[in-house]
Scaffold this motif. Structure first.
Motif, PDB file in Angstrom:
ATOM      1  N   UNK A  85       0.813  -1.226   0.044  1.00 44.13           N
ATOM      2  CA  UNK A  85      -0.043   0.039  -0.032  1.00 44.13           C
ATOM      3  C   UNK A  85       0.799   1.253  -0.086  1.00 44.13           C
ATOM      4  N   UNK A  86       0.332   2.282  -0.425  1.00 49.20           N
ATOM      5  CA  UNK A  86       0.764   3.627  -0.285  1.00 49.20           C
ATOM      6  C   UNK A  86       0.331   4.159   1.203  1.00 49.20           C
ATOM      7  N   UNK A  87       1.509   4.264   2.058  1.00 43.51           N
ATOM      8  CA  UNK A  87       1.418   4.667   3.265  1.00 43.51           C
ATOM      9  C   UNK A  87       1.696   5.969   3.558  1.00 43.51           C
ATOM     10  N   UNK A  96       4.026  -1.423  14.800  1.00 37.73           N
ATOM     11  CA  UNK A  96       4.659  -2.382  14.367  1.00 37.73           C
ATOM     12  C   UNK A  96       3.413  -3.176  13.059  1.00 37.73           C
ATOM     13  N   UNK A  97       2.202  -2.930  13.721  1.00 34.35           N
ATOM     14  CA  UNK A  97       1.192  -3.219  12.858  1.00 34.35           C
ATOM     15  C   UNK A  97       0.363  -2.246  12.386  1.00 34.35           C
ATOM     16  N   UNK A  98      -0.228  -2.712  11.331  1.00 31.80           N
ATOM     17  CA  UNK A  98      -1.262  -1.636  10.664  1.00 31.80           C
ATOM     18  C   UNK A  98      -2.642  -2.462  10.526  1.00 31.80           C
ATOM     19  N   UNK A  99      -3.744  -1.535  10.344  1.00 31.07           N
ATOM     20  CA  UNK A  99      -5.134  -2.043  10.240  1.00 31.07           C
ATOM     21  C   UNK A  99      -5.322  -1.911   8.687  1.00 31.07           C
ATOM     22  N   UNK A 100      -5.661  -3.045   8.275  1.00 29.26           N
ATOM     23  CA  UNK A 100      -6.050  -3.101   6.691  1.00 29.26           C
ATOM     24  C   UNK A 100      -7.513  -3.245   6.722  1.00 29.26           C
ATOM     25  N   UNK A 110      -5.401   0.751   4.264  1.00 30.97           N
ATOM     26  CA  UNK A 110      -5.103   1.112   5.603  1.00 30.97           C
ATOM     27  C   UNK A 110      -5.978   2.016   6.090  1.00 30.97           C
ATOM     28  N   UNK A 111      -6.789   1.756   7.184  1.00 29.45           N
ATOM     29  CA  UNK A 111      -7.431   2.573   7.893  1.00 29.45           C
ATOM     30  C   UNK A 111      -7.978   2.519   9.198  1.00 29.45           C
TER      31      UNK A 111
END
Ligand SMILES: [Zn+2]
Length: 145
Positions: A85-87, A96-100, A110-111
């Motif tokens: 993704x474009x972050x 360390x983690x990201x919500x998709x 991601x959001x």
């Protein structure tokens, strides 16, 4: 992302962004103003859209809505997200983690916002107006729910 944001409108923004990127390869909107009654998204673009293209966008978004796709979320490692993704719109101070957030198999991004659980909750998507100025395409839309 404000907590008071309308989950339906915000979910429609996800579908619109996925549709815009799919049809025009323009990426997701770089700026959005989401309200319950009407919302707008701005895209980096090179021209105005034709009436036919506006209808095409509307019908594609409405197809996703009517397909009643499930909206789900999952957390993945930041390193993996960086590849997929474009972050660049994310604020600093990452974890360390990201919500998709995924809309069926149609769109994922991601959001941290709040969403509906199924797309049929969105009713009918309508583009009210669209204009183009100085490399920015603005799309204003509403939902008939
Ligand atoms: Zn979202």
């Amino acid at each position: 992302m404000k907590k008071s944001i309308d989950p339906g409108m915000h979910s429609a923004e996800h579908i619109l962004n996925g549709t815009m990127d799919q049809l025009f390869n323009c990426g997701r909107c770089f700026s959005a103003h989401i309200e319950r009654k009407k919302s707008k998204c701005d895209y980096h673009f090179t021209r105005a859209l034709t009436p036919e293209e506006l209808i095409q966008i509307e019908s594609q978004v409405n197809r996703v809505i009517r397909a009643n796709m499930k909206v789900t979320d999952t957390c993945i490692p930041m390193a993996e997200a960086d590849k997929r993704f474009n972050l660049s719109r994310l604020p600093d101070g990452r974890s360390d983690e990201i919500r998709i957030v995924s809309i069926g198999d149609y769109d994922a991004c991601p959001c941290i916002g709040t969403h509906v659980s199924e797309t049929s909750e969105l009713g009918t998507f309508r583009i009210t107006t669209s204009d183009f100025k100085d490399g920015v395409l603005r799309i204003r839309f509403k939902l008939n729910r």
